[in-house]
Design an enzyme around this catalytic site. Sequence first.
Site, mmCIF file in Angstrom:
data_model
loop_
_atom_site.group_PDB
_atom_site.id
_atom_site.type_symbol
_atom_site.label_atom_id
_atom_site.label_comp_id
_atom_site.label_asym_id
_atom_site.label_seq_id
_atom_site.Cartn_x
_atom_site.Cartn_y
_atom_site.Cartn_z
ATOM 1 N N ASN A 10 0.933 -1.280 -0.119
ATOM 2 C CA ASN A 10 0.044 -0.049 0.117
ATOM 3 C C ASN A 10 0.923 1.243 0.084
ATOM 4 O OD1 ASN A 10 -1.859 2.029 0.362
ATOM 5 N ND2 ASN A 10 -2.256 1.463 2.453
ATOM 6 N N LYS A 12 0.076 4.074 -0.445
ATOM 7 C CA LYS A 12 -0.572 5.565 0.417
ATOM 8 C C LYS A 12 -0.383 6.645 -0.593
ATOM 9 C CE LYS A 12 -0.479 3.113 4.797
ATOM 10 N NZ LYS A 12 -0.105 3.460 6.455
ATOM 11 N N HIS A 95 -9.574 0.480 5.399
ATOM 12 C CA HIS A 95 -8.220 0.780 6.058
ATOM 13 C C HIS A 95 -8.425 1.819 7.275
ATOM 14 C CE1 HIS A 95 -4.306 2.226 6.612
ATOM 15 N NE2 HIS A 95 -3.934 1.202 5.874
ATOM 16 N N GLU A 97 -7.026 4.229 8.257
ATOM 17 C CA GLU A 97 -6.777 5.597 8.049
ATOM 18 C C GLU A 97 -7.983 6.212 7.688
ATOM 19 O OE1 GLU A 97 -2.162 4.954 7.157
ATOM 20 O OE2 GLU A 97 -3.403 5.307 5.690
ATOM 21 N N GLU A 168 -4.994 -5.516 10.304
ATOM 22 C CA GLU A 168 -4.227 -4.520 10.818
ATOM 23 C C GLU A 168 -4.511 -3.913 12.239
ATOM 24 O OE1 GLU A 168 -2.515 -2.855 6.753
ATOM 25 O OE2 GLU A 168 -4.230 -1.966 7.224
ATOM 26 N N GLY A 174 2.427 2.126 10.949
ATOM 27 C CA GLY A 174 3.248 3.442 10.932
ATOM 28 C C GLY A 174 3.714 3.824 11.983
ATOM 29 N N SER A 214 3.291 -2.092 10.321
ATOM 30 C CA SER A 214 4.845 -1.986 10.491
ATOM 31 C C SER A 214 5.655 -3.405 10.154
ATOM 32 C CB SER A 214 5.351 -1.844 11.665
ATOM 33 O OG SER A 214 4.674 -0.541 12.302
#
Length: 252
Positions: A10, A12, A95, A97, A168, A174, A214
């Site tokens: 991904n 991003k 996701h 985010e 996730e 991250g 990560s």
Amino acid sequence: MPRKFFVGGNFKMNPRSPEENERLINFFNGSVLDPHTEVVIAPPSLFLIPTLENIRKDVKIAAQNCYFQSDGAYTGEISATQLYNSGIEYVILGHSERRRLFHETSEFVAQKTRAALDCDLNVILCVGETLEEREAGRAQNVVESQLQAIVAITKDPEHWSHIVVAYEPVWAIGTGKIATSAQVQETHVGIRRYLATAVSHDVAESTRIIYGGSVNANNCKGLASQPDVDGFLVGGASLKPEFVDIVNVRVA
């Protein structure tokens, strides 16, 4: 049939220019990748078509999002129909985010998932809990509630054959933190057990459940050794040479 190992990248909101994207494509095209691993990369929408046109044929392309309507006055959105008609095979949905920044509910994610499946797209469906939810002992309940929204819109085994579940944990994305191999395996077993009850035993056994958070070249081997970890969704490391090491983690 054994579940085929899956590694997604991904990107991003990277890379920053067509030139950087071209360098990434050239790197992938010149790399040795495990032919027994399905490799999917997700560039930003601006670079979907040039990446599709220039990447090697054994690397598939995913969009990072889509809308649930096929057309209309939805400024800034991209539809599942547009993706499919452009030759894009996968889309990432749910996701954390987007759940956090754009307040996407599980029900909204389910609407988009159904639209993608109805267009014959494959879906990388992201689920996961926050640190507070894990510390409160609610991780499995949170993940199951996110999955339940998808189960509510389809129990069709054909649909589920086009879904890859990406676990996730929000606290590991991250941050440099990573769930232990034991924590990941435990959650993946819980997801498989839930699918067996909510959908069917066959769907539970055939659905690929991958881990994201990560992931890098140093920790992927221990994670990949777990029996219910069927691959990875990689963030930052997908932009680095070590992504090849992650793809090739099962090569003896």
